[in-house]
Design a protein around this motif. Structure first.
Motif, short mmCIF file in Angstrom:
data_model
loop_
_atom_site.label_atom_id
_atom_site.label_comp_id
_atom_site.label_asym_id
_atom_site.label_seq_id
_atom_site.Cartn_x
_atom_site.Cartn_y
_atom_site.Cartn_z
N VAL A 12 -20.01 20.59 21.62
CA VAL A 12 -19.14 19.36 21.50
C VAL A 12 -17.99 19.64 20.69
O VAL A 12 -18.06 20.51 19.82
CB VAL A 12 -20.02 18.20 21.14
CG1 VAL A 12 -21.10 17.82 22.22
CG2 VAL A 12 -20.46 18.42 19.80
N GLN A 13 -17.05 18.67 20.87
CA GLN A 13 -15.74 18.76 19.67
C GLN A 13 -16.18 17.56 18.55
O GLN A 13 -16.90 16.86 18.51
CB GLN A 13 -14.67 18.13 20.39
CG GLN A 13 -14.27 19.17 21.58
CD GLN A 13 -12.81 18.88 22.23
OE1 GLN A 13 -12.44 17.57 22.15
NE2 GLN A 13 -11.82 19.90 22.45
N ALA A 14 -15.60 17.96 17.36
CA ALA A 14 -15.62 17.15 16.42
C ALA A 14 -15.43 15.83 16.74
O ALA A 14 -14.31 15.52 17.26
CB ALA A 14 -14.67 17.75 15.19
N GLY A 15 -16.17 14.91 16.01
CA GLY A 15 -16.13 13.57 16.44
C GLY A 15 -16.64 13.14 17.51
O GLY A 15 -16.99 11.77 17.54
N ASP A 16 -17.55 14.06 18.19
CA ASP A 16 -18.13 13.56 19.48
C ASP A 16 -19.55 13.10 19.00
O ASP A 16 -19.80 13.26 17.80
CB ASP A 16 -18.32 14.65 20.47
CG ASP A 16 -16.86 14.88 21.28
OD1 ASP A 16 -16.86 15.85 21.94
OD2 ASP A 16 -16.09 13.98 21.29
#
Length: 127
Positions: A12-16
């Motif tokens: 996943v991406q940061a903040g997800d």
């Protein structure tokens, strides 16, 4: 044979957000505290969160407090870790753990020769 099987990891991406699940089987887990540890590449395994048998008491590592939420469903013998606002430093293999009647201090200092441990699920958070 006792088994703890984790699922829900991924990239996943940061903040997800991600939700990890742990299915326990092979014995009754009445009275067992359950929780999560993680191990990042090249680092020591560290405690993440624990929840007692009744689900009334939870305890978190400072690094995840306010972002992660642990819960359990005793009828299904499942434990969950809801992870929000993920950061790259959350990248690790996450392990589900069960330990009988362990308070938060005992649980947070468990070694893998005590209690029951799953094989882990990989969470990768990209920047």
């Amino acid at each position: 044979q006792v088994q703890l099987v984790e699922s829900g990891g991924g990239l996943v991406q940061a903040g997800d957000s991600l939700r990890l699940s742990c299915a326990a089987s092979g014995r009754t887990f009445t009275g067992y505290s359950m929780g999560w540890f993680r191990q990042a590449p090249g680092k020591e395994r560290e405690f993440v969160a624990t929840i007692n048998w009744s689900g009334e008491n939870t305890y978190y590592a400072d690094s995840v407090k306010g972002r992660f939420t642990i819960s359990r469903d005793n009828a299904k013998i499942m434990v969950y870790l809801q992870m929000n606002s993920l950061k790259p430093q959350d990248t690790a293999v996450y392990y589900c753990v069960a330990a009988y009647n362990a308070n938060y201090y005992t649980f947070s200092t468990l070694t893998d020769d005590l209690g029951y441990w799953g094989k882990g699920t990989l969470v990768t958070v990209s920047a």
